[in-house]
Scaffold this active site. Structure first.
Site, PDB file in Angstrom:
ATOM      1  CD  GLU A 193      -3.920  -6.050   2.732  1.00  0.00           C
ATOM      2  OE1 GLU A 193      -4.781  -5.298   3.218  1.00  0.00           O
ATOM      3  OE2 GLU A 193      -2.694  -5.875   2.861  1.00  0.00           O
TER       4      GLU A 193
ATOM      5  CD  GLU B 153      -3.213  -1.101   1.904  1.00  0.00           C
ATOM      6  OE1 GLU B 153      -3.271  -0.271   2.823  1.00  0.00           O
ATOM      7  OE2 GLU B 153      -4.155  -1.883   1.637  1.00  0.00           O
TER       8      GLU B 153
HETATM    9  O1  AHR Z   1      -5.757  -5.939   6.584  1.00  0.00           O
HETATM   10  C1  AHR Z   1      -5.651  -4.782   7.359  1.00  0.00           C
HETATM   11  C2  AHR Z   1      -4.882  -3.671   6.643  1.00  0.00           C
HETATM   12  O2  AHR Z   1      -5.600  -3.271   5.517  1.00  0.00           O
HETATM   13  C3  AHR Z   1      -3.533  -4.034   6.086  1.00  0.00           C
HETATM   14  O3  AHR Z   1      -2.521  -3.934   7.016  1.00  0.00           O
HETATM   15  C4  AHR Z   1      -3.335  -2.989   5.030  1.00  0.00           C
HETATM   16  O4  AHR Z   1      -2.498  -3.425   3.995  1.00  0.00           O
HETATM   17  C5  AHR Z   1      -4.739  -2.660   4.603  1.00  0.00           C
HETATM   18  O5  AHR Z   1      -4.966  -1.296   4.606  1.00  0.00           O
END
Ligand code: AHR
Length: 505
Positions: free
Chosen positions: A306, A173
């Site tokens: 994610e 990110e």
């Molecule tokens: O999964 C929780 C968080 O969500 C992770 O650390 C991040 O990569 C995303 O913003």
């Protein structure tokens, strides 16, 4: 009448097992208390890993596990997590709750967890806090087989054999918490850092994962690829500089600021969540269209590393721990999303549900020595049969839209794959109130025999608790009947169904 026609003569690609991957971060009780309790815990464990949790996870046939984050990865110093535990540095987890992190779970423990789960390792490095040298030395520490400063250090710490790193994420990110970068700045950093993700084991090159977009940031995809996509055949790796580009997308029913309760929601909240889960299809199509322009041969995969629901945390819990309950609604989000991934298996080559235990859309929740499997767990268990299968062409007609005035969604979604002569069909009924009947047949007119059928269903916000852990579970499904030329399947409202089929000879 809804009709599903399956064409066994029309294979559409391989469903990478990695689409069924998971994510574990140093966040709340995912690692500590959830997966790892330490060797001296009263909770039964093997080398510190909870035996009950590992044994439940093994039933999911997990293909790959991502670690140590997430946002945590960008601030993680791998050297804090090696060597004798009593001398490991205690730090503050600045990202998640400001709690103490004693680093008792580090690189050696992660590979031990992967060994116990029987899964591939996906390690995520930092490009905002760490130097290229630190990244390169971590890779050397984990994978170099021979005499070298890092391999020697690994041996001193009790592991002379190298491990295999299957995937390495170069940043996380970086458009946000990971350094607030612009895409061209990150793209150039990526080019630099990935140079030091060396594949010492030529037979098992490390798959390099470039930080891709947040949700619908198409400009990020475009600019990053412009800066660092190179075709294979170059010296930089199997696929030029990168093997995959990541995508992160979470379903927040009420938006990022409010999010919404995991358990207390109405009909609008049900359909809104379904609509937002279905948006994954649009995101994949649009990012893929950009990737197609740079990479028409499809060398670079999309890794949705994610995904899942992100609700307001459970009342009374630390907001920095992201602990949420999991209901039948989550089961449907999982079913809808996994069917979308299967259908895009030409580009989607990995996905990691966020997260594995006690965080966000977890498959397992723990409380002290107790654990439960969530509704999402049971969906992942049903869908595991798609891993490594061949996606088959399937055409669903006659499906009405259902929902509220604002949120209309298709009543049924599906995907079909074939492996070793067995057809796996997964169906979702997104209607909160109506059963749906689907006529299933093969395009070649052969009959179908049902080998196995199961279902996850319940009222929209039913869930499992530590006192009633099997309220929502995978049960045998009897809602199918042989019919002229195929099967008639009746899906109850709010249901995810698995059918394992064989052509009748
Ligand atoms: O999964 C929780 C968080 O969500 C992770 O650390 C991040 O990569 C995303 O913003």
């Amino acid at each position: 009448m809804k009709r599903l026609t399956i064409n066994t003569q029309a294979p559409l690609g391989r469903i990478a097992p990695e689409i069924y991957g998971h994510f574990s971060e140093h966040l709340g009780r995912c690692i500590y208390g959830g997966l790892y309790v330490g060797e001296h815990s009263g909770i039964p464990n093997v080398n510190g890993m909870r035996s009950d949790v590992v044994s439940a996870l093994r039933e999911l046939e997990i293909p790959v596990l991502r670690w140590p984050g997430g946002c945590f990865a960008e601030e993680y110093n791998w050297r804090d997590g090696i060597g004798p535990k009593e001398s490991r540095k205690t730090i503050v987890n600045n990202i998640w709750g400001g709690v103490t992190e004693d680093n008792s779970f580090g690189t050696h423990e992660f590979f031990e967890l992967c060994r116990q789960l029987g899964c591939k390792a996906y390690v995520n490095g930092s490009v905002s806090y760490a130097t290229p040298r630190e990244m390169g030395e971590w890779v050397e520490y984990m994978t170099f087989d021979g005499v070298s400063p890092m391999a020697d250090l690994r041996a001193e710490n009790g592991h002379p054999e190298p491990w295999r790193v299957d995937y390495f994420g170069v940043g996380n990110e970086n458009w946000g918490n990971g350094g607030n970068m612009n895409p061209d700045f990150y793209g150039n950093l990526y080019r630099q850092y990935q140079t030091y993700v060396r594949s010492y084991d030529k037979d098992h090159p490390i798959g390099k994962i470039c930080c891709g977009p947040n949700v619908d940031d198409y400009e990020w995809t475009e600019e990053v690829l412009r800066t660092c996509f190179r075709r294979s055949g170059s010296e930089q790796g199997r696929h030029g500089f990168m093997d995959m580009l990541s995508l992160h997308y979470y379903v927040h029913p009420e938006g990022w600021d409010i999010k919404g309760s995991a358990t207390d929601f109405d009909t609008e909240g049900w359909y809104k969540t379904m609509g937002k889960a279905l948006y994954m299809d649009t995101l994949i199509r649009r990012h893929t269209a950009i990737m197609d322009r740079f990479d028409p041969a499809g060398e670079v995969g999309l890794a949705v590393d994610e995904w899942g629901t992100w609700f307001t945390c459970e009342p009374g819990t630390n907001p920095g721990f992201l602990y949420q309950q999991n209901t039948v609604r989550d089961a449907l989000v999982a079913g809808v999303t996994l069917n979308i991934f299967n259908k895009h298996c030409d580009r989607v080559r990995m996905a990691c549900l966020a997260q594995m235990v006690n965080v966000l859309q977890a498959v397992i929740l723990t409380e002290g020595e107790r654990m439960l499997r969530t509704p999402t767990y049971h969906v992942m268990h049903m869908f595991r049969h798609h891993q490594g299968g061949t996606l088959l062409e399937s055409t669903l007609t006659g499906v009405e839209q259902t929902g509220t005035a604002k949120w209309q969604v298709p009543a049924v979604t599906e995907s079909v794959s074939e492996k070793d002569g067995v057809i796996t069909l997964t169906l979702n009924n997104l209607s909160e109130s109506e059963a749906q009947t689907v006529e299933v047949s093969l395009a070649d007119g052969c009959g179908l025999e049902v080998l196995e059928a199961s279902i996850v269903t319940g009222a929209r916000n039913e869930r499992n608790t530590f006192d009633a852990p099997d309220t929502v579970t995978e049960r045998p499904f009897g809602g199918h009947q042989a019919a002229e030329g195929g099967l008639t399947v009746t899906l109850p409202a709010c249901s995810v169904v698995l059918l394992r089929l064989r052509e009748r000879q």
